[in-house]
Design a protein around this motif. Structure first.
Motif, short mmCIF file in Angstrom:
data_model
loop_
_atom_site.label_atom_id
_atom_site.label_comp_id
_atom_site.label_asym_id
_atom_site.label_seq_id
_atom_site.Cartn_x
_atom_site.Cartn_y
_atom_site.Cartn_z
N ALA A 1 -19.83 17.76 100.08
CA ALA A 1 -18.41 17.00 99.11
C ALA A 1 -18.28 15.62 100.20
O ALA A 1 -17.80 15.12 99.06
CB ALA A 1 -17.41 17.99 100.22
N LEU A 2 -18.88 15.87 101.46
CA LEU A 2 -18.11 13.73 101.77
C LEU A 2 -18.88 12.98 102.20
O LEU A 2 -18.26 12.15 102.76
CB LEU A 2 -16.87 14.57 102.97
N GLY A 3 -20.07 13.30 102.37
CA GLY A 3 -21.71 12.57 103.34
C GLY A 3 -21.96 12.86 104.31
O GLY A 3 -21.48 13.94 104.92
N HIS A 4 -23.01 12.11 104.65
CA HIS A 4 -23.56 12.45 105.79
C HIS A 4 -22.91 12.05 106.52
O HIS A 4 -22.58 11.54 107.78
CB HIS A 4 -24.50 11.67 106.18
N ASP A 5 -21.33 10.98 106.66
CA ASP A 5 -20.36 10.19 107.44
C ASP A 5 -19.45 10.84 107.52
O ASP A 5 -18.80 10.93 108.79
CB ASP A 5 -20.18 9.15 106.72
N ASP A 6 -19.61 12.31 107.87
CA ASP A 6 -18.10 13.13 108.17
C ASP A 6 -18.44 13.79 109.55
O ASP A 6 -19.31 14.49 109.51
CB ASP A 6 -18.23 14.40 107.32
N PRO A 7 -18.24 13.20 110.48
CA PRO A 7 -17.83 13.67 112.03
C PRO A 7 -17.89 15.04 111.91
O PRO A 7 -18.39 15.38 113.46
CB PRO A 7 -17.15 12.68 112.90
N PHE B 1 -26.28 9.15 116.98
CA PHE B 1 -26.91 7.51 117.74
C PHE B 1 -26.73 7.47 116.32
O PHE B 1 -26.35 5.60 117.03
CB PHE B 1 -28.76 8.20 117.66
N GLU B 2 -26.07 7.15 115.70
CA GLU B 2 -26.15 6.85 114.44
C GLU B 2 -24.74 6.17 114.61
O GLU B 2 -23.94 5.22 114.57
CB GLU B 2 -26.38 7.02 112.93
N TYR B 3 -24.03 7.38 114.80
CA TYR B 3 -22.75 6.47 115.34
C TYR B 3 -22.46 5.92 116.69
O TYR B 3 -21.59 5.21 117.03
CB TYR B 3 -22.16 8.50 115.90
N GLN B 4 -23.33 6.07 117.37
CA GLN B 4 -23.04 5.29 118.94
C GLN B 4 -23.83 3.90 118.43
O GLN B 4 -22.92 2.62 119.10
CB GLN B 4 -23.49 5.74 119.63
N ILE B 5 -24.74 3.82 117.36
CA ILE B 5 -24.91 2.25 116.92
C ILE B 5 -23.59 1.58 116.06
O ILE B 5 -23.53 0.43 116.13
CB ILE B 5 -25.94 2.40 116.40
N GLU B 6 -23.40 2.42 115.50
CA GLU B 6 -21.66 2.14 114.66
C GLU B 6 -20.72 1.41 115.57
O GLU B 6 -19.99 0.53 115.49
CB GLU B 6 -21.60 2.85 113.78
N GLU B 7 -20.24 1.95 116.41
CA GLU B 7 -19.26 1.87 117.52
C GLU B 7 -19.86 0.39 118.36
O GLU B 7 -19.11 -0.27 118.36
CB GLU B 7 -18.96 2.99 118.18
N ALA B 8 -21.05 0.65 118.59
CA ALA B 8 -21.46 -0.92 119.73
C ALA B 8 -21.05 -1.72 118.83
O ALA B 8 -21.56 -3.19 119.49
CB ALA B 8 -22.79 -0.57 119.64
N ARG B 9 -21.59 -1.87 117.43
CA ARG B 9 -21.26 -3.28 116.33
C ARG B 9 -20.27 -3.05 116.25
O ARG B 9 -19.83 -4.79 116.26
CB ARG B 9 -21.90 -2.51 115.27
N LYS B 10 -18.86 -2.27 116.32
CA LYS B 10 -17.54 -3.07 115.86
C LYS B 10 -17.19 -3.45 117.21
O LYS B 10 -16.14 -4.18 117.43
CB LYS B 10 -16.66 -1.28 115.33
N ILE B 11 -17.78 -3.01 118.34
CA ILE B 11 -17.54 -3.94 119.42
C ILE B 11 -17.86 -4.88 119.56
O ILE B 11 -17.04 -5.60 120.21
CB ILE B 11 -17.57 -2.33 120.98
N SER B 12 -19.14 -5.31 119.75
CA SER B 12 -19.52 -6.62 119.38
C SER B 12 -19.39 -7.51 118.22
O SER B 12 -19.63 -8.88 118.76
CB SER B 12 -21.34 -6.59 119.55
N GLN B 13 -18.53 -7.09 117.15
CA GLN B 13 -17.40 -7.99 116.73
C GLN B 13 -16.62 -8.63 116.25
O GLN B 13 -15.99 -8.64 117.12
CB GLN B 13 -17.31 -7.96 115.54
#
Length: 148
Positions: free
Chosen positions: A51-57, A136-148
């Protein structure tokens, strides 16, 4: 008489519903009643992914519950099938002789063991891969948010 072959197949086919636990320990077995609950949570996780896709934690936590439950029940089926006849009868058929046929290993038992090994290993690896990939995809996404 509790049959080792039947217990092996119940653990393999109906393990996530607790059927093997009810067969061997009766309807008052707490773990037998908890297995369908955990299985239902895993199924709910699959529904959330659809229903929500693969991005649902939350689905990252719930989907592996189903895989680990199936893998654990497959392991239990293997353990049941590989239990020696005398030990099986001593535990589940104590009022009968140690060499009673209900605890014997037949070709159906061996087939249940082999299928449990294949399906259980596959479900375990798929669950681990799903969990680690999304973590690991979640960790990469969070690292991108921090680096911006």
């Amino acid at each position: 008489m509790k049959s080792k072959t039947l217990a092996t197949w119940l653990a393999f086919l109906g393990g996530p519903l607790g059927l093997h636990r009810f067969y061997l320990h009766g309807a008052r077995d707490l773990l037998g009643w908890l297995l369908p609950l955990v299985t239902g949570l895993g199924m709910y996780g699959i529904a959330r992914v659809q229903a929500l896709g693969h991005d649902d934690p939350l689905s990252w936590l719930l989907v592996p519950l189903l895989g680990f439950t199936v893998a654990g029940c497959a392991l239990r089926a293997i353990l049941y099938g590989l239990t020696p006849t005398a030990r099986w009868n001593a535990r589940f058929n104590p009022e009968h002789p140690a060499d009673e046929a209900a605890g014997a290993t037949h070709w159906l038992t061996v087939m249940g063991i082999a299928l449990s090994l294949m399906v259980g290993a596959g479900m375990l690896m798929a669950s681990l891969a799903f969990s680690f990939q999304h973590y690991f995809e979640y960790q990469i996404e969070e690292a991108r948010k921090i680096s911006q």
